[in-house]
Design a protein around this motif. Structure first.
Motif, short mmCIF file in Angstrom:
data_model
loop_
_atom_site.label_atom_id
_atom_site.label_comp_id
_atom_site.label_asym_id
_atom_site.label_seq_id
_atom_site.Cartn_x
_atom_site.Cartn_y
_atom_site.Cartn_z
N GLN A 104 -29.09 66.02 61.20
CA GLN A 104 -27.90 64.98 61.69
C GLN A 104 -28.04 65.16 63.20
OE1 GLN A 104 -24.43 64.45 59.38
NE2 GLN A 104 -25.26 63.53 58.08
N LYS A 105 -28.10 66.47 64.09
CA LYS A 105 -28.04 66.93 65.85
C LYS A 105 -28.41 65.80 66.11
CE LYS A 105 -29.18 70.54 68.32
NZ LYS A 105 -30.15 71.85 68.24
N PRO A 106 -29.86 65.78 65.75
CA PRO A 106 -30.51 65.01 67.28
C PRO A 106 -29.45 63.00 67.39
CG PRO A 106 -32.42 64.72 65.76
CD PRO A 106 -30.50 65.87 65.20
N ASP A 107 -28.32 63.15 65.87
CA ASP A 107 -28.04 61.20 66.13
C ASP A 107 -26.50 62.15 66.94
OD1 ASP A 107 -29.71 59.76 64.58
OD2 ASP A 107 -28.66 60.21 62.63
N ILE A 108 -25.67 62.98 66.24
CA ILE A 108 -24.93 63.68 66.69
C ILE A 108 -24.65 63.72 68.34
CG2 ILE A 108 -23.13 65.58 66.54
CD1 ILE A 108 -23.78 66.25 63.95
N GLU A 109 -26.03 64.53 69.18
CA GLU A 109 -26.57 64.15 70.40
C GLU A 109 -26.50 63.55 71.19
OE1 GLU A 109 -29.87 66.66 70.17
OE2 GLU A 109 -28.89 69.14 70.60
N LYS A 110 -26.87 62.28 70.69
CA LYS A 110 -26.51 61.27 70.77
C LYS A 110 -25.38 60.24 71.25
CE LYS A 110 -28.71 56.19 70.29
NZ LYS A 110 -29.29 55.57 69.01
N ARG A 111 -24.54 60.64 70.17
CA ARG A 111 -23.06 60.02 69.88
C ARG A 111 -22.62 60.70 71.43
NH1 ARG A 111 -21.28 57.27 65.36
NH2 ARG A 111 -19.18 57.14 67.40
N LEU A 112 -22.98 62.57 71.27
CA LEU A 112 -21.86 62.98 72.79
C LEU A 112 -22.29 62.42 74.16
CD1 LEU A 112 -21.93 66.32 71.65
CD2 LEU A 112 -20.46 64.99 71.36
N THR A 113 -23.46 61.93 73.96
CA THR A 113 -24.03 61.46 75.27
C THR A 113 -23.64 59.70 75.14
OG1 THR A 113 -26.38 62.58 75.01
CG2 THR A 113 -25.91 60.81 76.74
N GLU A 114 -23.38 59.21 74.44
CA GLU A 114 -22.48 57.88 74.03
C GLU A 114 -21.32 57.74 75.19
OE1 GLU A 114 -22.98 55.86 70.93
OE2 GLU A 114 -25.89 55.07 71.38
N VAL A 115 -20.70 58.76 74.22
CA VAL A 115 -19.47 59.11 74.39
C VAL A 115 -18.78 60.29 76.16
CG1 VAL A 115 -16.91 60.23 74.33
CG2 VAL A 115 -18.16 59.63 72.08
N LYS A 116 -19.64 60.71 76.23
CA LYS A 116 -19.53 61.04 77.72
C LYS A 116 -19.68 59.88 78.93
CE LYS A 116 -20.90 65.79 76.74
NZ LYS A 116 -22.56 66.76 76.90
N ALA A 117 -21.28 59.13 78.53
CA ALA A 117 -21.11 58.11 79.14
C ALA A 117 -19.86 57.43 79.69
CB ALA A 117 -22.11 57.36 79.19
N TYR A 118 -19.86 56.53 77.98
CA TYR A 118 -17.83 56.38 77.92
C TYR A 118 -17.08 56.68 78.99
CZ TYR A 118 -14.48 53.45 76.71
OH TYR A 118 -12.92 52.73 76.72
#
Length: 209
Positions: free
Chosen positions: A62-76
């Motif tokens: 699930q690492k790619p999905d987690i990294e994607k979510r973290l990127t989205e949170v940082k962008a938000y």
């Protein structure tokens, strides 16, 4: 009086029972606790390790999905306009004072009826999750422009908060025959905002962006 005679077959049965008891004791003492029990514990530990490995493998997958979510949170968070954009408390206080002056400029038509009698920094209050910056303001202002100013401050971005509002009605003497003039209200309040910096307290603040 009849007597019970001990038969040879009874002795053999007793010997077999005693032998079974001895064998069980030998197994428990010499085999089970030294060989079987450790093997059973080893098998249990191996099963626990397999379960942990399966969980780790699932997390890694699930690492790619987690990294994607973290990127989205940082962008938000970077685009979140709820926080004050300033880097430190002094700059934030100056920005709050400027925001108050702008609100007064936008809503005060008669400056003699609504004036800023002073602002000062305030560092009291409890610690919160995010660093709170507060200035204390004192206005001499009529109720109508005051309401518009406060509404403007609390409906803008970054989010600002008005609290500790105290309003005093000034008493003046009007000579007989003179036209009574109602003086502006004496208003004091705190104007606050939050920096995107930790405030030193875990949990959720009572009123945050």
């Amino acid at each position: 009086m009849a007597t019970t005679r001990f038969q040879p077959k009874d002795g053999r049965l007793l010997a077999v029972v005693l032998l079974l008891i001895v064998l069980m004791l030998v197994y428990l003492v010499g085999v089970h606790w030294w060989f079987v029990a450790p093997q059973m514990q080893f098998s249990s530990d191996m099963q626990d390790l397999r379960d942990q490995q399966a969980k780790f493998s699932q997390t890694i997958a699930q690492k790619p999905d987690i990294e994607k979510r973290l990127t989205e949170v940082k962008a938000y968070e970077q685009g979140n306009q709820a926080f004050l954009p300033d880097a430190d408390r002094n700059a934030a206080e100056a920005a709050l004072i400027q925001r108050l002056k702008q609100a007064m400029t936008d809503h005060v038509k008669n400056e003699s009826r609504c004036q800023n009698n002073g602002t000062q920094s305030y560092s009291g209050g409890e610690e919160e999750v995010y660093k709170r910056v507060t200035v204390q303001a004192r206005l001499k202002c009529d109720l109508e422009p005051l309401a518009a100013i406060l509404q403007d401050l609390e409906s803008s971005k970054p989010y600002l908060f008005v609290d500790q509002v105290m309003i005093y009605k000034q008493q003046t003497y009007t000579p007989p025959g003179a036209k009574a003039v109602t003086p502006p209200l004496d208003v004091r309040f705190n104007l606050s905002g939050y920096l995107r910096q930790p405030g030193g307290k875990a949990g959720q603040p009572g009123k945050t962006p």
